[in-house]
Design an enzyme around this catalytic site. Sequence first.
Site, short mmCIF file in Angstrom:
data_model
loop_
_atom_site.label_atom_id
_atom_site.label_comp_id
_atom_site.label_asym_id
_atom_site.label_seq_id
_atom_site.Cartn_x
_atom_site.Cartn_y
_atom_site.Cartn_z
N HIS A 99 -2.80 7.50 -4.22
CA HIS A 99 -2.82 6.05 -3.44
C HIS A 99 -2.85 5.01 -4.25
O HIS A 99 -3.51 5.04 -5.38
CB HIS A 99 -4.27 6.28 -2.58
N ARG A 134 -3.57 -6.31 -2.64
CA ARG A 134 -3.55 -7.09 -1.59
C ARG A 134 -4.05 -8.48 -2.02
O ARG A 134 -4.91 -8.78 -3.17
CB ARG A 134 -4.43 -6.51 -0.56
N HIS A 151 -6.33 7.84 -16.76
CA HIS A 151 -7.25 7.00 -17.08
C HIS A 151 -7.03 6.01 -18.27
O HIS A 151 -7.27 4.94 -18.34
CB HIS A 151 -8.57 7.54 -17.23
N HIS A 198 2.41 12.07 -0.52
CA HIS A 198 1.59 13.62 -0.37
C HIS A 198 2.96 14.58 -1.06
O HIS A 198 3.80 14.74 -0.29
CB HIS A 198 1.55 13.86 0.84
N ARG A 225 0.39 -2.85 12.82
CA ARG A 225 1.28 -1.72 13.34
C ARG A 225 0.49 -0.34 12.88
O ARG A 225 0.38 0.06 11.89
CB ARG A 225 2.62 -1.72 12.68
N SER A 279 0.93 -1.26 0.16
CA SER A 279 0.02 0.10 -0.04
C SER A 279 0.83 1.29 -0.08
O SER A 279 1.81 1.13 0.89
CB SER A 279 -1.02 -0.01 1.05
#
Length: 302
Positions: A106, A110, A145, A96, A260, A92
Amino acid sequence: MIDISAVKAYLLSLQNRIVADLEALDGHRQFRRDAWDRPGGGGGESRVLTGGGVFEQAGVNFSHVFGTQLPPSATKTRPDLAGRGFQALGVSLVLHPHNPYVPTTHANLRFFAAGDETDTPAWWFGGGYDLTPFYPFYEDVLHWHEVARQSCEPFGEDLYPRFKHWCDEYFFLKHRGETRGVGGLFFDDLNEPDFDGSFEFVRAVGDSFMRAYGPIVEKRRKHPYGERQREFQLYRRGRYVEFNLIYDRGTVFGLQSGGRTESILMSLPPRVRYEYDWHPEPGSPEEKLYTDYLRPRDWLDD
């Protein structure tokens, strides 16, 4: 037959490659490595860059956690899996930038497997990426896109529109009535046509991320800006905080599974501001973000 070791090897490779690309883009700082262990089983490594030439804060995290019981967030749509053991692997990232003309972004990929050696494990992939500009350029949105569509096309013409629409629905702040940004791809519960086919698609999406984001950074990193643009960027970052703390499934899963905390909340921006009942000036570039970009659009067909 699923191959968790192959998924792990790919995700670790993806983390390394994206970190290397981002360090080259930034040109000033390198990522700090922070390995961690989860008391309930597993662990990961967080890579975080702060105070860079381009990125105010950037995080690219890998995790592989396992346990005897799936947390509630993972069984909300699959109640039949409650109480089963699990493995969860993922990469992940949240970036910024300093410059308000360089979008925040972002991405995550997974893999979940629920069950153990005594039964047939349920498994699925999820992930995608999205773009959150503050002062958007239409050509950048089209490029973003187009790369997303190209990553999907070898696997079926229906995938890009389906996962693009899913992204618009998922990254939507219901209490604000606006999208978080200009979207991208989002998918979950992916296990068709089979493990090999799903894994190949996931690799195509992961490998396309820097092709989508890197050129935008190169174009906008030196765009001049002043206090007005910086203040608007900090205000809009507040929407990012709202989404991640209210709606984001990854945040909820990480906290419920005993992950975490520092790594989970790495996605939050280093600086942000709130202002009561603020509205952009009519006809301003800030208003244009709201009127033209923070809503679902078929960018490649408009």
